[in-house]
Design a protein around this motif. Structure first.
Motif, short mmCIF file in Angstrom:
data_model
loop_
_atom_site.label_atom_id
_atom_site.label_comp_id
_atom_site.label_asym_id
_atom_site.label_seq_id
_atom_site.Cartn_x
_atom_site.Cartn_y
_atom_site.Cartn_z
N HIS A 87 0.84 -1.21 0.00
CA HIS A 87 0.00 0.00 0.00
C HIS A 87 0.87 1.25 0.00
CE1 HIS A 87 0.75 -0.61 4.28
NE2 HIS A 87 0.37 0.64 4.52
N HIS A 89 1.42 3.91 2.10
CA HIS A 89 1.98 4.67 3.22
C HIS A 89 3.50 4.76 3.09
CE1 HIS A 89 -1.72 4.17 6.02
NE2 HIS A 89 -1.68 5.39 5.52
N ASP A 91 5.85 4.44 5.17
CA ASP A 91 6.66 3.40 5.80
C ASP A 91 6.66 2.11 4.99
OD1 ASP A 91 3.96 3.06 6.57
OD2 ASP A 91 4.51 1.98 8.39
N HIS A 92 5.99 2.13 3.83
CA HIS A 92 6.00 0.97 2.94
C HIS A 92 6.56 1.27 1.55
CE1 HIS A 92 3.73 -1.82 5.61
NE2 HIS A 92 3.43 -0.65 6.18
N HIS A 160 -7.69 -0.86 4.75
CA HIS A 160 -6.64 -0.06 5.40
C HIS A 160 -6.66 1.33 4.78
CE1 HIS A 160 -3.03 0.82 7.65
NE2 HIS A 160 -2.32 1.04 6.56
N ASP A 181 -0.44 -4.01 6.00
CA ASP A 181 -1.25 -3.38 7.06
C ASP A 181 -2.71 -3.67 6.72
OD1 ASP A 181 1.18 -2.40 7.80
OD2 ASP A 181 0.68 -0.28 7.56
N HIS A 395 -5.28 -0.39 11.84
CA HIS A 395 -4.65 -1.71 11.95
C HIS A 395 -5.56 -2.68 12.70
CE1 HIS A 395 -0.75 -0.19 10.54
NE2 HIS A 395 -1.13 0.92 11.15
ZN LIG Z 1 -0.17 1.56 6.46
#
Ligand SMILES: [Zn+2]
Length: 530
Positions: A87, A89, A91-92, A160, A181, A395
């Motif tokens: 996805h 975000h 942090d990904h 998510h 997530d 989450h």
């Molecule tokens: Zn996420």
């Protein structure tokens, strides 16, 4: 993965970052698929970890060494041939631009159409516009299967944010469900919903190992759906008659923007949006088939087109729920030029809980807004003041985690990932309570083999990280397309240090010079200043 023996057939999983007891972020996994005497490799997610205060780096991310090849150099036989994204975000996926900045060649990317839009945006913003530096990007639809690295990989919609997908990696020797997530909320207005029947069917085909998001696994409270949040926001906004209403969200929190838009509509207010990332994300969602206007049932107006509106007939949504330095609400709190005007006739709603790394900045921002006379209603205050819940984690809470395992019935093992240590433990306990074995935190670098003989730890290496510092020099880079207004656009420049696997020790400073137009822009700036 030099330190592990990859001779036996199976799928080998290794977390490169984001799976130790040092907090959330920088998510990245390497998979090596050994089947029919051949080996293929791929990477799942390549994100950043945001650092806030306290340390000298703006962010860190898994070192591209051993994942990607340097541009202009031959690709080694074991270099992953694809990057899959669960996805959008940061942090990904936020480290992709940095690896390219450092001179690495990112392999073809596979992701949902919405994620693809945001990857393109992130590269353009970073000044990565030349064809030879940009990776190929392939959109994969919900439920679609692609064959990569010798495995069949299915993108399974999860709840998510729009386009969020779990991945099923399947060969004849092994099958892994990688949750990304996720949570279960059938009332989220945008994107494709997680389908319990589909998950049950995937489980029936056999799943050997589930890797699953632990971020909220220890939360035992009953679930609050987005529909309930929308109803609470609707009551809250209705009670603000005659006042200006401003809401601060995260730029990616588009489902919440829909809830705010519906609340605005019910009170006869127009939804007005402001903030570069929010506007861009809403446009990206429209382009990839997730229309917020359709979901709200009313037009969305950009702030520059809303000057005719009275403040008490608008609901202005801006960024800043995490008090990020350049976000709309933060700029308002700091009274920067061009920021939104607020006063004692303004109600500010922040329908998001601050996560621990930003808690202090968040408190600071709310303090300043309080002192400016506005009525500030954070998620915590909304509950204290009887307005009900206006935020729920994106989450899986305990009930969702249990549901996932019940639907998939993994044959062998669950490996909790993505969460603080207590949450990871809680996730493991849920699996064990259902009679499923759970690994206890195979941290970053551990290589786990999955096949019909079982799940086994077969090696470990210590993957380095990169710490990035914005050097505060904004460079004017050439536009992607000539004739697109101004000929250049600004982009931040970073310095990169190589850190050890804990991120505590600097192994080498300024490890990779930038290439391409950034270097050219630097040389230009240097010669001008002489
Ligand atoms: Zn996420």
């Amino acid at each position: 993965m030099s330190r592990a023996d990859l001779s036996e057939a199976g799928i080998y999983w290794q977390s490169r970052m984001g799976n130790n007891a040092d907090g959330i972020g920088g998510n990245c996994h390497r998979y090596d698929v050994v089947t029919d005497g051949a080996r293929g490799s791929l990477v799942v997610d390549y994100g950043i970890k945001i650092h806030n205060g306290g340390d000298s780096y703006d962010c860190s991310f898994p070192s591209p060494e051993g994942l990607f090849a340097k541009r202009g150099q031959a690709t080694s036989a074991d270099a992953p041939g694809a990057l899959l994204l669960t996805h959008s975000h940061e942090d990904h996926l936020g480290a992709i631009r940095h690896a390219i900045d450092m001179g690495y060649r990112v392999p073809p990317i596979y992701c949902s159409p919405f994620t693809a839009e945001l990857v393109r945006k992130s590269l353009t913003t970073a000044g990565i516009v030349e064809a030879e530096r940009k990776p190929e990007i392939h959109s994969v639809g919900p439920g679609e299967t692609v064959r990569l690295a010798g495995a069949d990989i299915t993108f399974v919609p999860v709840d998510h944010l729009p386009g969020a997908s779990a991945l099923v990696l399947r060969t004849k020797e092994a099958a892994i469900f990688h949750s990304g997530d996720y949570k279960f909320d059938a009332t989220l207005p945008l994107g494709d919903r997680a389908d319990p029947d589909l998950l049950r069917r995937i489980g029936k085909q056999g799943i050997d190992m589930v890797l699953s998001d632990s971020t909220a696994a220890g939360d035992p409270r009953p679930k609050v759906t987005e529909k309930e949040i929308e109803a609470n926001l609707q009551r809250l906004v209705a009670a603000q008659e005659g006042r200006a209403v401003v809401a601060g969200v995260l730029g990616t929190q588009l489902d919440r923007v829909v809830s705010l838009g519906r609340a605005a509509r019910a009170s006869g207010r127009t939804l007005v949006i402001t903030g570069h990332s929010l506007v861009a994300n809403i446009k990206a969602a429209e382009r990839s088939g997730h229309s917020l206007e359709k979901a709200i049932g009313a037009p969305i107006v950009e702030a520059r087109d809303a000057r005719h509106l009275n403040a008490d007939k608008a609901l202005v949504v801006t960024t800043g729920a995490f008090a990020q330095p350049s976000a709309g609400l933060t700029r308002t709190a700091d009274q920067l030029p061009g920021a939104l005007y607020i006063d004692r006739h303004t109600t500010i709603i922040i329908p998001q809980r601050a996560i621990p790394p930003v808690a202090e900045m968040h408190r600071d921002m709310v303090d300043k807004l309080d002192r400016m006379g506005a009525t500030v209603i954070t998620a915590e205050r909304a509950e204290e003041q009887g307005h009900g819940v206006i935020h729920q984690s994106g989450h899986a809470i305990a009930a969702d985690t249990k549901l996932l395992y019940t639907l998939l019935k993994p044959k062998q093992v669950v490996s909790p990932m993505h969460g603080a240590p207590g949450q990871i433990e809680a996730n493991g306990d849920i699996a064990r309570s259902l009679g499923i074995k759970a690994l206890t935190l195979p941290g970053n670098g551990t290589v786990v083999r999955v096949n019909q003989q079982g799940v086994e730890i077969v090696g470990r290496e210590a993957p380095a990280r990169i710490g990035a510092i914005e050097t505060a020099e904004i460079k004017q880079l050439p536009r992607a397309r000539p004739g697109e207004g101004r000929r250049t656009h600004p982009a931040s420049v970073y310095r990169y240090d190589r850190l050890d696997e804990t991120g505590d020790t600097v192994l080498s400073r300024n490890v990779d010079a930038f290439d391409g137009p950034i270097r050219a822009a630097r040389a230009g700036a240097a010669s001008r200043s002489r």
